[in-house]
Design a protein around this motif. Structure first.
Motif, PDB file in Angstrom:
ATOM      1  N   ILE A  10      -6.918  -4.979   1.403  1.00 20.27           N
ATOM      2  CA  ILE A  10      -5.783  -5.100   2.338  1.00 20.27           C
ATOM      3  C   ILE A  10      -4.903  -6.307   1.985  1.00 20.27           C
ATOM      4  CG2 ILE A  10      -5.180  -5.483   4.773  1.00 20.27           C
ATOM      5  CD1 ILE A  10      -6.567  -2.887   4.666  1.00 20.27           C
ATOM      6  N   LEU A  63      -2.221   1.795   8.013  1.00 14.12           N
ATOM      7  CA  LEU A  63      -3.332   2.681   7.627  1.00 14.12           C
ATOM      8  C   LEU A  63      -3.843   3.462   8.840  1.00 14.12           C
ATOM      9  CD1 LEU A  63      -5.269   0.366   5.143  1.00 14.12           C
ATOM     10  CD2 LEU A  63      -4.091   2.492   4.604  1.00 14.12           C
ATOM     11  N   HIS A  74      -4.691   1.760  -0.869  1.00 17.96           N
ATOM     12  CA  HIS A  74      -5.998   1.482  -0.286  1.00 17.96           C
ATOM     13  C   HIS A  74      -7.015   2.575  -0.631  1.00 17.96           C
ATOM     14  CE1 HIS A  74      -8.776  -0.533   2.322  1.00 17.96           C
ATOM     15  NE2 HIS A  74      -8.968   0.559   3.035  1.00 17.96           N
ATOM     16  N   TYR A  75      -6.627   3.804  -0.454  1.00 18.41           N
ATOM     17  CA  TYR A  75      -7.604   4.883  -0.621  1.00 18.41           C
ATOM     18  C   TYR A  75      -7.671   5.417  -2.049  1.00 18.41           C
ATOM     19  CZ  TYR A  75      -8.225   4.933   4.384  1.00 18.41           C
ATOM     20  OH  TYR A  75      -8.528   4.563   5.664  1.00 18.41           O
ATOM     21  N   LYS A 132      -3.045  -2.906   8.168  1.00 15.86           N
ATOM     22  CA  LYS A 132      -4.092  -2.193   8.917  1.00 15.86           C
ATOM     23  C   LYS A 132      -3.460  -1.201   9.900  1.00 15.86           C
ATOM     24  CE  LYS A 132      -7.455  -5.888   8.554  1.00 15.86           C
ATOM     25  NZ  LYS A 132      -7.997  -7.069   9.223  1.00 15.86           N
ATOM     26  N   ILE A 137      -2.556  -5.542  -0.815  1.00 12.81           N
ATOM     27  CA  ILE A 137      -1.490  -4.617  -0.379  1.00 12.81           C
ATOM     28  C   ILE A 137      -0.445  -5.392   0.432  1.00 12.81           C
ATOM     29  CG2 ILE A 137      -0.997  -2.520   0.949  1.00 12.81           C
ATOM     30  CD1 ILE A 137      -3.889  -1.654   0.434  1.00 12.81           C
TER      31      ILE A 137
END
Lengths: 185, 140
Positions: free
Chosen positions: A149, A167, A142-143, A164, A152
């Motif tokens: 999302i 994260l 993600h980063y 979520k 992933i």
């Protein structure tokens, strides 16, 4: 080290040739995807020989599974999913036998500002590598890779809500870790 | 833990991870992967077939041995009497065409063969795709 300009575009890979396990096509696939695969291993704390071993094992698994790839998922997503499973297995195996490697332990503090900034980045990378594997994976994709999302979730085979949550927990843990480090004299 | 609000921490994380040096690429990774997958050894290209052949052969041998053990006089008793508890009764009941020690040997062989077959099937399911997870799920 290979120059990035030599890397083929993943979108131009010939799926039929890949399914036939043609050597040239497979080499193109490895060139196109090894950066992501190695990055995933790096985010899971694998280094040097371990990382090379994990990458070779991942692409060996990809090679064996290629004739069965139906193309319903994006090739990169499919490869990443295999990489995730393979590297997770290797990290588990390594953590049973070896202590945390030096690069994941706390760094020494240097005086000047540039070195401190560098250390601050390195502390964050170390903290990411020390996260539980699923959280590290979610953070990496993600980063660092800027994946959505939903993509992933496909790789990790879980609902979007789970990604979520991973994260959220990863962020909380990283903040705690960094705050601890920054409180140190 | 409250030094960062969510957005600024997100930004920091994104910025910092973007600066993380990528690991060095491995020039011969494709060759290494193919070697590991067995593709560079001509025989290994056909190892799926050889594996199934060896399982078939093992199953056939098991069937023959089990058939001899079951259908020979005293054999059915041998097969159904259990491995550990009734050794004495099995040996004493086998007065027919095959001796007690031969029956024991056959039973041992049967057990070993069954173990080999089970282990081979398990191994195929695990290593077929080299990653130890379901093939069906991996084919999408």
């Amino acid at each position: 080290m290979i120059s990035t300009s030599l890397q083929p575009n993943a979108a131009t890979l010939d799926l039929d040739a890949l399914r036939r396990q043609e050597d040239g096509a497979f080499e193109q696939l490895v060139l196109a995807h090894q950066r992501l695969v190695l990055g995933l291993g790096q985010s899971l704390g694998l280094m040097d020989a371990d990382l090379e071993d994990a990458a070779a094992e991942t692409f060996a698994a990809v090679y064996r599974a290629l004739p069965r790839f139906r193309g319903e998922a994006e090739l990169g997503t499919w490869i990443y999913r295999i990489a995730w499973r393979t590297m997770l297995k290797m990290r588990r195996r390594r953590s049973k036998t070896e202590p945390l490697p030096q690069h994941l332990r706390a760094a020494t503090h240097s005086p000047d500002a540039a070195a401190r900034r560098r250390e601050s980045h390195e502390a964050l990378w170390r903290a990411v590598s020390a996260l539980p594997a699923r959280q590290a994976m979610a953070v990496e994709l993600h980063y660092r890779r800027d994946w959505a999302i939903v993509r992933i979730a496909k790789v990790m085979q879980c609902p979007e809500g789970t990604v979520k949550t991973l994260l959220f927990r990863a962020r909380r843990r990283l903040r705690e870790k960094l705050d601890e480090q920054e409180m140190k004299p | 833990m409250t030094q960062w609000d969510d957005d600024s921490f997100d930004q920091r994380l994104r910025r910092s991870l973007a600066q993380r040096p990528e690991p060095c690429l491995i020039p011969d990774l494709a060759r290494r992967a193919r070697a590991r997958a067995g593709a560079l050894v001509p025989l290994a290209r056909h190892r799926r077939w050889t594996r199934w052949l060896s399982i078939g052969a093992a199953a056939l041998i098991a069937a023959v041995i089990a058939g001899v053990a079951v259908f020979s006089p005293g054999g059915s008793l041998l097969m159904f009497s259990g491995v550990s508890s009734s050794a004495a009764s099995v040996v004493s009941s086998t007065g027919g065409q095959i001796s007690g020690s031969l029956q024991w040997m056959l039973m041992g062989l049967t057990m070993v063969t069954i173990c080999i077959v089970v282990l081979s099937i398990w191994r195929i399911l695990e290593v077929e795709d080299g990653s130890g997870f379901s093939l069906a799920a991996e084919s999408w």
